[in-house]
Design a protein around this motif. Structure first.
Motif, mmCIF file in Angstrom:
data_model
loop_
_atom_site.group_PDB
_atom_site.id
_atom_site.type_symbol
_atom_site.label_atom_id
_atom_site.label_comp_id
_atom_site.label_asym_id
_atom_site.label_seq_id
_atom_site.Cartn_x
_atom_site.Cartn_y
_atom_site.Cartn_z
ATOM 1 N N PHE A 107 42.728 40.350 57.005
ATOM 2 C CA PHE A 107 42.285 41.615 56.446
ATOM 3 C C PHE A 107 42.116 41.527 54.926
ATOM 4 N N PRO A 130 51.499 35.454 61.911
ATOM 5 C CA PRO A 130 51.789 34.648 63.104
ATOM 6 C C PRO A 130 50.884 33.416 63.211
ATOM 7 N N SER A 156 59.048 35.622 54.347
ATOM 8 C CA SER A 156 60.113 35.981 55.296
ATOM 9 C C SER A 156 59.852 37.341 55.929
ATOM 10 N N THR A 157 59.092 38.195 55.250
ATOM 11 C CA THR A 157 58.819 39.521 55.814
ATOM 12 C C THR A 157 57.348 39.714 56.179
ATOM 13 N N TYR A 158 56.489 38.789 55.793
ATOM 14 C CA TYR A 158 55.047 38.964 56.009
ATOM 15 C C TYR A 158 54.716 38.760 57.484
ATOM 16 N N PHE A 159 53.780 39.565 57.978
ATOM 17 C CA PHE A 159 53.338 39.426 59.366
ATOM 18 C C PHE A 159 52.232 38.374 59.415
ATOM 19 N N MET A 189 54.139 38.944 47.869
ATOM 20 C CA MET A 189 54.562 39.084 49.257
ATOM 21 C C MET A 189 55.487 37.928 49.624
ATOM 22 N N LEU A 202 44.491 40.553 61.345
ATOM 23 C CA LEU A 202 45.893 40.608 60.942
ATOM 24 C C LEU A 202 45.952 40.598 59.411
ATOM 25 N N PRO A 203 47.124 40.877 58.821
ATOM 26 C CA PRO A 203 47.160 41.109 57.364
ATOM 27 C C PRO A 203 46.474 40.029 56.513
ATOM 28 N N LYS A 255 38.644 42.286 52.887
ATOM 29 C CA LYS A 255 38.574 43.286 51.816
ATOM 30 C C LYS A 255 38.068 42.678 50.517
#
Lengths: 436, 436
Positions: B47, B9, B4-7, B1, B43-44, B51
Motif C-alpha cells: 500500500f 507477512p 516487531s509490530t509491522y504487519f 516503523m 498489505l501495508p 500511494k
C-alpha cells in the motif's frame, strides 16, 4: 486556484430532488453530481473536502498505531458463506456474477476478508495485538437511497479491525478507537456523542455509535446534557496508557439511540435529559470470536495451544461526514466550513477585474497567499459583485478577502469571516498577516 | 516503523502460482495477497508503494493544470448505451443488476461518465479548455487474469479527460499529457518509450502507448535505439508553451507496438533497430468528437453556435506500475526500489537486539531518522542476522544501516546501498548525515 479556470459548476436554483439542506447545498455548490440513485461523482470542490476529511481520519488512525492497507471493493461470496452472512445480509448486499459464473459481491464491510488475510498471515501470539484499517469504497443497495451522500449506495468508509489474544486485550483496543474517534470528530469540528448501540448484522455485545446532533438526523437520540460540554479532544492522552477512565467518563453518562432508550433512566434524569435527532458518523464493535470462530482464525499461545482471535471493528463514514458537517454548519446563504476541512482557506474576490489597480493588488495577494500555503481561491471572473459574494457565501470558505477600487484608494481591503460574518477594513499587509 | 509490530507477512517459499518475477516478489515480500482471481488486497508495505506512485502521478497531473475529481466505480448502463459501447465492450465488462433490476456496470474506463458530467456543467467556450482526472479502481473481467497486479481484474487507474473547442486545442492538450507522461515515468525511475498505438475500444486516430522495456512484457516492441538515450524529464519545460517540438523529437524516431510495426521502416533502420518486449504503463488518445457527438455534448462558441467538444483521454495504470517497476528493477535476492517510490528509505538492522549497546545505538538512530523524515523501517526483532539480511534484501529498501556489537566497539556502523550492493563502514554521525 483561479475561479476563471476552476471546474465549479454551481447552480442558482435549488434542485427539486434534494430533501435536506446538505444535499441541496452540495449540489448547488458544485461539489457532487448524481450518477445514478445513491451514486455520486465528486467534483473538484467536493473532492477536496473529502480528501481533507480522509487525511484527518488517517492521521488519527496512524496515531494509535493502526496500520493502513487496502482491500478490494469486490469480494468472493465464499468468504461470506464461511461466516454465514452471505444469506443473512439480504437485498442490501450487491451480488455479482462474473464471466465464469463465480459469485462475487461488492463489499458492504470487510470482517470476513480481513479475518481471511489474518488467518493466513499471523500464527503467533507474539505478533499481537494488531490494528489494521483501510479507506475504501463500499456498497449497500439501499432500497430507497436519499439525502445525497448521507444515505448513498456507493460510499467511502474507513473501517479498522483489531486482533487480540484475549478479551482484556480486545477491550484495550476498543478503548483506543473510542478515544481516537473522540479526537477525530473534534478535529473535524464536530461533537459526536458516543452512544450505546445495537450491534446489528456485525454482531457482538459491546458497541457504540458516535452521533452528532442535527435536526435532520435519521435517528432519535436522548442523552445527558453534560455530554455537550465535555472535553472531546484532550491533546495529551497517552494512547498506550490506561484509557478506561476516559471511556468511563463518557459512558457513565446516559446516552442512547432509539432502540436502546430506557424510560426509567430517562425519567430519573429530569431536566438533565436532552432529546433530539442525530446523525451516526462512526460505529465501533467488539464482537469477540464471532468471525475467528466460524473462520478458524487462530494463533498459538505461549504453550503452543491454538487460541481463537478476539476481534473488533471500527467504522467511520468518510463520505457521509461531508454531508454531516454541512448539516451541523451552515446558514441561509450556504455552507460554513470548519477550518480543518475547508476546500480552500480564503476566497479572494476581485470586485473589478478590468481595473488595473485591482488586478495588480489581487495578483500580488494571490501570489503571496499561495506561497505561504494559504490555499486561496481567486475569483478573477468578469461577474457582478453580487454574484461573487453569493457564490463565495454558498461554497463557505472560512475567509473572504474583498478587493475593490474604493478601498484600494485608501490602501485597504475587506476581510470577512464566513462564520459570524464579521467584516473588517484592513491594510493589505495586515489582512495578509491574518491569513498567513 | 518497527518490524516487531509491522504487519509484514513475508513468505520464505516462492508461491507456485506466480509466473513472473514481480508477482513472485510482491507475494514473497508481503505486499499483496490474492482475494480472488485477479483481485488483490494491498498489505501495508504494498500500500505504501501504491500511494507513493499515486502521489507522483497526482503531482504531475496538477502541474499541467489538470483538476482532480472522483467518479464512482459503478456506472449506469444507459450511459454506455448512449455511446454504443454497452454492446461493443464484450464479456470484459462486469455487468451488474441491482435490487430494482436496473443495469449497472463496474467502470472499465470513464469516457461516457465524464462526457455526461461535462454536458450538464459547461455551456460556454469561455470555460474551455478543461482538463480533469481521477484516480479510481476499475474492473475488467479478464478471461485469464495473470501476472499478479500486472493483468488483474480490479485495478487502480489514473484517467484524465480533455475538453477543447477545436482540433488545434485538443492537440495542445494531447501534447501536455504526452510531456507530462515522460516526466511522470522518469520520476518513477522508468524509461517509458512513447509508441504509436492502436486505439482499440476507446477510438480516435491519434494515440500513443508508453511502454517500458522488460523481458516479461506482454507485447513485442521495436524502436530506434536513440530513444533509450533521450532526455525524458527536462526540468524547465513551460507546460503552457508550444510543446510540439518536444513531442516531435520523440515521435519522429521509429517506435511501434506489435500491431503497428512496419517492415519497410524497420529494414531501413538497420543496426539502429532494437526489438524486444515491453509493458504498457500509459496510453493516451485523441478521439475528437466520438463521444461528444453521440452524447450531444456541446458548448456555445462566440457566435452562439453549438459546437461539439473535442476530447481526449489519458490513462496511467497505477497498480500495474507497482509490478512494472519491479520487473524493471530487481535482482536474484529481491526488489530494488527506486528512491522515489520506496516504501521506506532506510532499513535499520539491529544485529543483536539483546545487547544494550546495540539497542541504545539503534533507538538513537531510529529516533533521529524519524525526526528528519528519513522513513526508517527498524528491524528490532529477535531473529538470526541471516534472516534479517535476506528479508531486507527481499523488500528492497534503498539503504540498509547495519548495527552490530563488533562495529560499535570501534564506533562504526555499516551502510549498504541496495542497488549495486556497495557497503561502507562509517561513524554513526557520518552514516546519519548520508541518510538525512
Amino acid at each position: 486556484m483561479r475561479l476563471s479556470t476552476y471546474f465549479l459548476p454551481t447552480l442558482r436554483e435549488t434542485p427539486a430532488e434534494a430533501q435536506i439542506v446538505s444535499h441541496r447545498l452540495m449540489l448547488r455548490a458544485g461539489m457532487i453530481r448524481q450518477s445514478s440513485a445513491g451514486i455520486y461523482a465528486w467534483l473538484p470542490l467536493g473532492f477536496r473536502v473529502l480528501k481533507k476529511i480522509e487525511a484527518i481520519v488517517r492521521e488519527e488512525q496512524d496515531r494509535i498505531g493502526c496500520q493502513e492497507m487496502l482491500m478490494p471493493t469486490l469480494q468472493p461470496a465464499d468468504l461470506w458463506r464461511e461466516s454465514g452472512r452471505y444469506d443473512d445480509y439480504g437485498p442490501e448486499m450487491l451480488r455479482i456474477t462474473d464471466r465464469h459464473e463465480r459469485d462475487l459481491l461488492y463489499g458492504p464491510t470487510n470482517e470476513e476478508q480481513i479475518t481471511d488475510i489474518f488467518r493466513y498471515s499471523v500464527q503467533s501470539y507474539r505478533q499481537l495485538p494488531k490494528l489494521l484499517y483501510h479507506i475504501q469504497w463500499k456498497f449497500r443497495d439501499e432500497i430507497r437511497p436519499r439525502f445525497g451522500v448521507m444515505r448513498g449506495r456507493e460510499f467511502l468508509m474507513k473501517d479498522a479491525y483489531s486482533f487480540d489474544l484475549d478479551a482484556a486485550g480486545a477491550r484495550r483496543s476498543y478503548n483506543k478507537f473510542f478515544v481516537c474517534y473522540l479526537r477525530t470528530f473534534a478535529r473535524l469540528g464536530l461533537r459526536a456523542i458516543p452512544m450505546r448501540a445495537d450491534t446489528g448484522p456485525i454482531g457482538g455485545d459491546l458497541s457504540h455509535e458516535f452521533v452528532i446532533v442535527a435536526e435532520t438526523g435519521e435517528s432519535e437520540i436522548a442523552y445527558h446534557r453534560d455530554l455537550l460540554s465535555m472535553d472531546w479532544a484532550e491533546a495529551h492522552i497517552d494512547m498506550d496508557g490506561d484509557l478506561q477512565p476516559i471511556v468511563d467518563g463518557f459512558t457513565e453518562k446516559y446516552a442512547a439511540t432509539d432502540e436502546e432508550r430506557d424510560a426509567a433512566q430517562e425519567a430519573a434524569l429530569g431536566d438533565a435529559l436532552v432529546t433530539g435527532r442525530g446523525i451516526e458518523v462512526g460505529h465501533i464493535f467488539n464482537f469477540g470470536t464471532k468471525y475467528s470462530g466460524k473462520m478458524n482464525a487462530t494463533v498459538r499461545d505461549q504453550e503452543g495451544k491454538a487460541i481463537q482471535l478476539e476481534m473488533g471493528s471500527y467504522g467511520i463514514g468518510v463520505s457521509r461526514l461531508v454531508g454531516a458537517i454541512i448539516e451541523a454548519s451552515h446558514d441561509d446563504t450556504g455552507i460554513i466550513w470548519p477550518d480543518s476541512v475547508a476546500p480552500f482557506k480564503v476566497g479572494l474576490i476581485n470586485l473589478k477585474p478590468d481595473d488595473d489597480g485591482c488586478r495588480t493588488a489581487c495578483e500580488d495577494l494571490y501570489a503571496k497567499l499561495q506561497a505561504a500555503g494559504g490555499a486561496p481561491l481567486y475569483d478573477d471572473r468578469e461577474e457582478r459583485a453580487g454574484v461573487k459574494f453569493a457564490e463565495m457565501d454558498l461554497i463557505g470558505l472560512p475567509w473572504q478577502l474583498v478587493v475593490g477600487p474604493r478601498g484600494l484608494k485608501s490602501g485597504t481591503v475587506e476581510l470577512k469571516r464566513r462564520a459570524g460574518g464579521e467584516r473588517r477594513e484592513l491594510s493589505l499587509d495586515s489582512a495578509l498577516s491574518e491569513l498567513i
